[in-house]
Design a protein around this motif. Sequence first.
Motif, PDB file in Angstrom:
ATOM      1  N   VAL A  74      10.140  -3.586   1.211  1.00  0.00           N
ATOM      2  CA  VAL A  74      10.127  -3.862  -0.226  1.00  0.00           C
ATOM      3  C   VAL A  74      11.498  -3.584  -0.832  1.00  0.00           C
ATOM      4  O   VAL A  74      12.074  -4.417  -1.522  1.00  0.00           O
ATOM      5  CB  VAL A  74       9.050  -3.015  -0.939  1.00  0.00           C
ATOM      6  CG1 VAL A  74       9.109  -3.235  -2.448  1.00  0.00           C
ATOM      7  CG2 VAL A  74       7.666  -3.362  -0.415  1.00  0.00           C
ATOM      8  N   SER A 127      11.060   1.753   0.968  1.00  0.00           N
ATOM      9  CA  SER A 127       9.655   1.507   0.640  1.00  0.00           C
ATOM     10  C   SER A 127       9.175   0.302   1.441  1.00  0.00           C
ATOM     11  O   SER A 127       9.860  -0.718   1.515  1.00  0.00           O
ATOM     12  CB  SER A 127       9.482   1.260  -0.866  1.00  0.00           C
ATOM     13  OG  SER A 127      10.258   0.160  -1.295  1.00  0.00           O
ATOM     14  N   GLU A 142       5.736  -2.247   2.513  1.00  0.00           N
ATOM     15  CA  GLU A 142       4.415  -2.730   2.110  1.00  0.00           C
ATOM     16  C   GLU A 142       3.593  -3.053   3.339  1.00  0.00           C
ATOM     17  O   GLU A 142       4.005  -3.841   4.191  1.00  0.00           O
ATOM     18  CB  GLU A 142       4.532  -3.977   1.235  1.00  0.00           C
ATOM     19  CG  GLU A 142       3.184  -4.516   0.788  1.00  0.00           C
ATOM     20  CD  GLU A 142       3.294  -5.789  -0.018  1.00  0.00           C
ATOM     21  OE1 GLU A 142       2.319  -6.139  -0.706  1.00  0.00           O
ATOM     22  OE2 GLU A 142       4.355  -6.433   0.047  1.00  0.00           O
ATOM     23  N   VAL A 181       1.936   0.158  -0.817  1.00  0.00           N
ATOM     24  CA  VAL A 181       3.380   0.285  -0.710  1.00  0.00           C
ATOM     25  C   VAL A 181       3.687   1.766  -0.527  1.00  0.00           C
ATOM     26  O   VAL A 181       3.330   2.584  -1.379  1.00  0.00           O
ATOM     27  CB  VAL A 181       4.098  -0.263  -1.955  1.00  0.00           C
ATOM     28  CG1 VAL A 181       5.605  -0.012  -1.865  1.00  0.00           C
ATOM     29  CG2 VAL A 181       3.815  -1.750  -2.125  1.00  0.00           C
ATOM     30  N   GLY A 198       2.090  -8.685   4.204  1.00  0.00           N
ATOM     31  CA  GLY A 198       1.228  -7.671   3.623  1.00  0.00           C
ATOM     32  C   GLY A 198      -0.247  -8.009   3.689  1.00  0.00           C
ATOM     33  O   GLY A 198      -0.806  -8.310   4.745  1.00  0.00           O
ATOM     34  N   ASP A 248      -1.934 -10.500  -4.485  1.00  0.00           N
ATOM     35  CA  ASP A 248      -1.442 -10.241  -3.133  1.00  0.00           C
ATOM     36  C   ASP A 248      -2.450 -10.624  -2.059  1.00  0.00           C
ATOM     37  O   ASP A 248      -2.075 -10.777  -0.895  1.00  0.00           O
ATOM     38  CB  ASP A 248      -1.093  -8.755  -2.972  1.00  0.00           C
ATOM     39  CG  ASP A 248       0.078  -8.348  -3.844  1.00  0.00           C
ATOM     40  OD1 ASP A 248       0.960  -9.194  -4.062  1.00  0.00           O
ATOM     41  OD2 ASP A 248       0.109  -7.201  -4.302  1.00  0.00           O
ATOM     42  N   ARG A 291      -2.133  -0.104  -6.086  1.00  0.00           N
ATOM     43  CA  ARG A 291      -1.844   0.004  -4.664  1.00  0.00           C
ATOM     44  C   ARG A 291      -1.767   1.465  -4.225  1.00  0.00           C
ATOM     45  O   ARG A 291      -0.935   1.860  -3.410  1.00  0.00           O
ATOM     46  CB  ARG A 291      -0.536  -0.711  -4.315  1.00  0.00           C
ATOM     47  CG  ARG A 291      -0.545  -2.197  -4.579  1.00  0.00           C
ATOM     48  CD  ARG A 291      -1.588  -2.941  -3.753  1.00  0.00           C
ATOM     49  NE  ARG A 291      -1.291  -2.878  -2.344  1.00  0.00           N
ATOM     50  CZ  ARG A 291      -0.512  -3.759  -1.718  1.00  0.00           C
ATOM     51  NH1 ARG A 291       0.034  -4.742  -2.397  1.00  0.00           N
ATOM     52  NH2 ARG A 291      -0.302  -3.674  -0.427  1.00  0.00           N
TER      53      ARG A 291
END
Length: 477
Positions: free
Chosen positions: A22, A40, A42, A47, A274, A355, A387
């Motif tokens: 990410v 970071s 995902e 995340v 993801g 997503d 998330r």
Amino acid sequence: MADIKTFYLPDLGEGLPDATIVEWLVQVGGTVKLDEPMVSMETAKAVVEVPSPFSGKLVKVHGDAGDIIVTGAALAEFELDPKLPQRAEAESTGHHHAPPPKTAATDAPTKGAGSEAPDHKGVVASDEGGEIVSGGKAPRADEGTVVGAMQSSDRVHAEQATSVGGVKAVPAVRALAKKLGVDLARVTPSGAGSVVTLQDVKSAAAAGTARIGTAPVGATSAAVDRPGSKNAAAEAAPTGTTAQQRTTLSAAGKPMRTTPPTVSATGQPEQLKGVRRNMARVMAAAHAAVVPTTLCDDADIHAWLPGNDITGRLVRAIVRACKAVPALNAWFDGDNLTRTMHPHVDIGIAVDTDDGLFVPALRNADMLDAIGVRAAVNRLRAQVEERSIPSTELSGYTISLSNFGVFAGRYATPVVVPPCVAIIAAGKGRHQMTPVMGGFESHRVIPLSLTFDHRAATGGEAARFLKVMLDDLALAQ
């Protein structure tokens, strides 16, 4: 000589084969301390911030934002700083910093999904996410996924370059070009066989010489003059042909569809990442593993008093049906032909997001009243949107509910994800004319669809289950 250490993407505790970058929280050349957030990533569930396993300077990264990295593949390289605290070699971190073992077929470490092959003709990608083998142990079991259990695989393939509009490139390169706004027809290829590579696209994006929608830069560009490209075809056209002379009729005088030369093609392949990436795997596996059958009927809710919560009533009806017909509140093992019926009811609530699909578990639904159900559902939805939902809450449910009717649709054939046996789908409520003593009345109804695995339950059991739901939903409160 500087002490360089390579950090390999850990499992992250999710039981998934890869993760998407990410954002890098530390830039190349920057200094990071032990256990400080470094990047970071995902996954299909959340995340998460990956901490630095070393103290020192970040000298190289093996992916940019948006790139998919296979679990166990190289993620970053560090130059250790002896003046800063380091973790002892024998101290466990919960992560794996050693490279993945080599295979007999390739004799090389696993590469990150979407990384460019050495010959520039393909992109090494995971067919089903890849499998990381450790010390000859058996394949690791899935820890629970967004939409059910999923098996890992060690099959890897190379995506081949295809020619579209005279431009040779693999799908990952086309996806990157679309993301960066680069016109592939105006990129000079450097790969073998005039294949456009990932680096070619990145260089063109940095130079700004191939932006989509800009005027052609002239005949000096090798990409523009490539045989088969739009501009080369235009130069080969008769001198007297102009834009004003273009027609929607073919040479035979029949209508045909035309596209102005300045319009760029759309709809280039985009690699799933993801949640959607995992959803695709799980749905394909479920489709291949289950023998589904669907029953449909309408629940008459004309007697409902004001204040009834539709989701709460659906949950209550499912709980009562599970108690009356436990065969559908069960898990089924198709390989061993075993069935496990559960005394408790954990309902997987399908939550749709941009997503992809999440299915958090409403635990102990049989112990909750209407207020408790609403509070739990609100909490789960909020955690999904943020998330922040724990991975343990995305698996282990005993039966599922999809309330797609909040958007549109009447009946459906929802997918049963093993090991569950059944899923209930509620469509959009409507009014219909219902015969009553002395005439007809307009009653509100909720369409229901019950899909079940016919290997584990009979049609009679499914019909009785649905009948209990209909009877409970018909009550005033």
